[in-house]
Design a protein around this motif. Sequence first.
Motif, mmCIF file in Angstrom:
data_model
loop_
_atom_site.group_PDB
_atom_site.id
_atom_site.type_symbol
_atom_site.label_atom_id
_atom_site.label_comp_id
_atom_site.label_asym_id
_atom_site.label_seq_id
_atom_site.Cartn_x
_atom_site.Cartn_y
_atom_site.Cartn_z
ATOM 1 N N CYS A 157 39.776 81.813 84.128
ATOM 2 C CA CYS A 157 39.844 82.776 83.042
ATOM 3 C C CYS A 157 38.423 83.051 82.569
ATOM 4 C CB CYS A 157 40.703 82.226 81.898
ATOM 5 S SG CYS A 157 40.970 83.391 80.547
ATOM 6 N N PHE A 158 38.074 84.347 82.416
ATOM 7 C CA PHE A 158 36.722 84.694 81.986
ATOM 8 C C PHE A 158 36.769 85.927 81.085
ATOM 9 C CE2 PHE A 158 37.538 86.878 85.974
ATOM 10 C CZ PHE A 158 37.060 88.165 85.759
ATOM 11 N N PRO A 159 35.723 86.164 80.283
ATOM 12 C CA PRO A 159 35.723 87.290 79.343
ATOM 13 C C PRO A 159 35.797 88.634 80.056
ATOM 14 C CG PRO A 159 34.002 85.706 78.788
ATOM 15 C CD PRO A 159 34.518 85.320 80.143
ATOM 16 N N LEU A 160 36.541 89.557 79.459
ATOM 17 C CA LEU A 160 36.654 90.902 80.018
ATOM 18 C C LEU A 160 35.324 91.641 79.908
ATOM 19 C CD1 LEU A 160 38.434 93.183 81.172
ATOM 20 C CD2 LEU A 160 39.066 93.755 78.810
ATOM 21 N N VAL A 161 34.650 91.455 78.793
ATOM 22 C CA VAL A 161 33.345 92.085 78.586
ATOM 23 C C VAL A 161 32.262 91.123 79.052
ATOM 24 C CG1 VAL A 161 31.741 93.025 76.883
ATOM 25 C CG2 VAL A 161 34.210 93.389 76.620
ATOM 26 N N ALA A 162 31.359 91.612 79.871
ATOM 27 C CA ALA A 162 30.322 90.768 80.461
ATOM 28 C C ALA A 162 29.432 90.162 79.393
ATOM 29 C CB ALA A 162 29.474 91.572 81.444
ATOM 30 N N GLY A 188 33.033 73.728 98.538
ATOM 31 C CA GLY A 188 33.949 74.685 97.929
ATOM 32 C C GLY A 188 34.099 74.464 96.438
ATOM 33 N N ARG A 189 34.228 73.206 96.041
ATOM 34 C CA ARG A 189 34.359 72.882 94.621
ATOM 35 C C ARG A 189 33.113 73.312 93.847
ATOM 36 N NH1 ARG A 189 34.853 66.682 93.117
ATOM 37 N NH2 ARG A 189 32.778 66.722 94.079
ATOM 38 N N ARG A 190 31.937 73.020 94.396
ATOM 39 C CA ARG A 190 30.698 73.383 93.711
ATOM 40 C C ARG A 190 30.565 74.893 93.566
ATOM 41 N NH1 ARG A 190 28.849 69.275 97.168
ATOM 42 N NH2 ARG A 190 27.819 70.753 98.557
ATOM 43 N N LEU A 191 30.941 75.618 94.627
ATOM 44 C CA LEU A 191 30.855 77.076 94.576
ATOM 45 C C LEU A 191 31.788 77.648 93.510
ATOM 46 C CD1 LEU A 191 30.768 77.941 98.384
ATOM 47 C CD2 LEU A 191 28.850 77.882 96.792
ATOM 48 N N ILE A 192 33.030 77.183 93.491
ATOM 49 C CA ILE A 192 34.006 77.690 92.533
ATOM 50 C C ILE A 192 33.562 77.411 91.105
ATOM 51 C CG2 ILE A 192 36.370 77.436 91.676
ATOM 52 C CD1 ILE A 192 37.188 76.828 94.606
ATOM 53 N N ARG A 193 33.112 76.197 90.856
ATOM 54 C CA ARG A 193 32.699 75.829 89.500
ATOM 55 C C ARG A 193 31.453 76.588 89.064
ATOM 56 N NH1 ARG A 193 33.872 69.272 89.477
ATOM 57 N NH2 ARG A 193 36.102 69.453 89.037
ATOM 58 N N ALA A 194 30.493 76.726 89.975
ATOM 59 C CA ALA A 194 29.263 77.431 89.622
ATOM 60 C C ALA A 194 29.533 78.908 89.346
ATOM 61 C CB ALA A 194 28.238 77.288 90.742
ATOM 62 N N LEU A 195 30.338 79.541 90.188
ATOM 63 C CA LEU A 195 30.654 80.950 89.998
ATOM 64 C C LEU A 195 31.451 81.176 88.722
ATOM 65 C CD1 LEU A 195 31.523 81.753 93.708
ATOM 66 C CD2 LEU A 195 29.635 82.775 92.423
ATOM 67 N N LYS A 206 45.038 91.202 83.028
ATOM 68 C CA LYS A 206 44.072 91.534 81.992
ATOM 69 C C LYS A 206 44.681 91.327 80.618
ATOM 70 C CE LYS A 206 43.080 95.854 81.131
ATOM 71 N NZ LYS A 206 42.530 97.219 81.247
ATOM 72 N N GLY A 207 44.018 90.525 79.798
ATOM 73 C CA GLY A 207 44.439 90.326 78.424
ATOM 74 C C GLY A 207 43.630 91.217 77.487
ATOM 75 N N VAL A 208 43.720 90.966 76.205
ATOM 76 C CA VAL A 208 42.993 91.754 75.231
ATOM 77 C C VAL A 208 41.483 91.601 75.423
ATOM 78 C CG1 VAL A 208 42.537 92.065 72.774
ATOM 79 C CG2 VAL A 208 44.862 91.598 73.550
ATOM 80 N N SER A 209 41.036 90.383 75.679
ATOM 81 C CA SER A 209 39.603 90.147 75.793
ATOM 82 C C SER A 209 39.216 89.299 77.002
ATOM 83 C CB SER A 209 39.091 89.454 74.523
ATOM 84 O OG SER A 209 39.757 88.201 74.337
ATOM 85 N N SER A 210 40.159 89.060 77.898
ATOM 86 C CA SER A 210 39.860 88.188 79.033
ATOM 87 C C SER A 210 40.611 88.622 80.288
ATOM 88 C CB SER A 210 40.230 86.738 78.704
ATOM 89 O OG SER A 210 41.621 86.620 78.478
ATOM 90 N N VAL A 211 40.166 88.081 81.419
ATOM 91 C CA VAL A 211 40.805 88.306 82.713
ATOM 92 C C VAL A 211 41.239 86.958 83.265
ATOM 93 C CG1 VAL A 211 40.498 89.134 85.081
ATOM 94 C CG2 VAL A 211 39.401 90.342 83.180
ATOM 95 N N GLY A 224 33.389 81.596 82.299
ATOM 96 C CA GLY A 224 34.819 81.304 82.287
ATOM 97 C C GLY A 224 35.157 79.833 82.360
ATOM 98 N N THR A 225 36.441 79.570 82.482
ATOM 99 C CA THR A 225 36.950 78.208 82.602
ATOM 100 C C THR A 225 37.826 78.099 83.839
ATOM 101 O OG1 THR A 225 38.867 78.745 81.206
ATOM 102 C CG2 THR A 225 36.926 77.832 80.106
ATOM 103 N N LEU A 226 37.882 76.909 84.400
ATOM 104 C CA LEU A 226 38.665 76.639 85.607
ATOM 105 C C LEU A 226 39.713 75.580 85.320
ATOM 106 C CD1 LEU A 226 39.176 76.686 88.735
ATOM 107 C CD2 LEU A 226 37.356 74.964 88.905
#
Length: 218
Positions: A204-209, A175-182, A151-156, A188-190
Motif C-alpha cells: 500500500c502506498f500514497p496515491l499522490v507522490a 527478491g525480498r530486498r528488491l520488494i522492500r526497497a521499492l 484505488k482508495g481516497v488517498s492510497s493505492v 509504502g508498506t508491505l
Amino acid sequence: MPTGFANPSLASCRPVALHLAEEISHRVIDEYTEAIAILSSAASPGNVAAEPALRRAVDRLQAMAEAHRCLLVPIAEEFIDLGHHVGKLCSSLSRASLVERGIRLTVATDEIVLDAARCWRVGLIISELVRNAARHGLKDQQGSIHVTLSKGVSSVSCVVRDDGCAGSGLPAGAGRRLIRALTAELGGTLEWRSTPRGSVAGVCFPLVATSLAHSGIG
C-alpha cells in the motif's frame, strides 16, 4: 537498459536500477537458456514435432522479451494507466512461463493513473511477487495467482494472492530486498501473510507522490 534520463525526477530511478541490473541479467540468461533448450530438442534428427516446438519457443521468447521490456527504466516523464501497465506485464509473464506449468494468472484493477517512475516500481514489485507466488507458494505446481490493484481516497493497494501451500513468510534473498526497497521508495508498506488457502502479499502506498526515499538495497 537505458542509461539516460529525461529529467531529475526520473533520475531517481537509477539507484534501484543499478542494483536490479545484475538480478535481471541473470534472469534473462536463465530464461533464454530454457528457450534454447527447447529449440535444441526441436532440432533433433527425426523429431516429427519440430515445427510445433519451434513455434512454442518463438512464442515464449517473444513473451519473455515483452516482460523484460515492461521492466525497463522509463526514459520519459509521463502519466500512464497503472492497470494497463501491470496487465500487459502479467500477460507477458503468464505466456512466458506460467501457462505451461498450469498456473493461471489474473488481474483485476481500478483505473489508476500514476507517473511513469512509480508505475515502473509497482511493476517490478508485482513481477517479484508473482514469481515468488509461483515458486514458493505454488512450488511450480498447478494453481492460480490473482493480482488486485485498487484505488482508495488517498492510497493505492496492490495485492497478490496464490492458492498454494501457505509459506512461513517472505522468502529470503534478493527478491525480498528488491520488494522492500521499492516499497520504501514509494513511501509504502508491505504486508505478507499466510492463510489456510495460500499466501497473500500486499503493498500500500500514497496515491499522490511524495519524495522518494533513497534507501538503496539493504
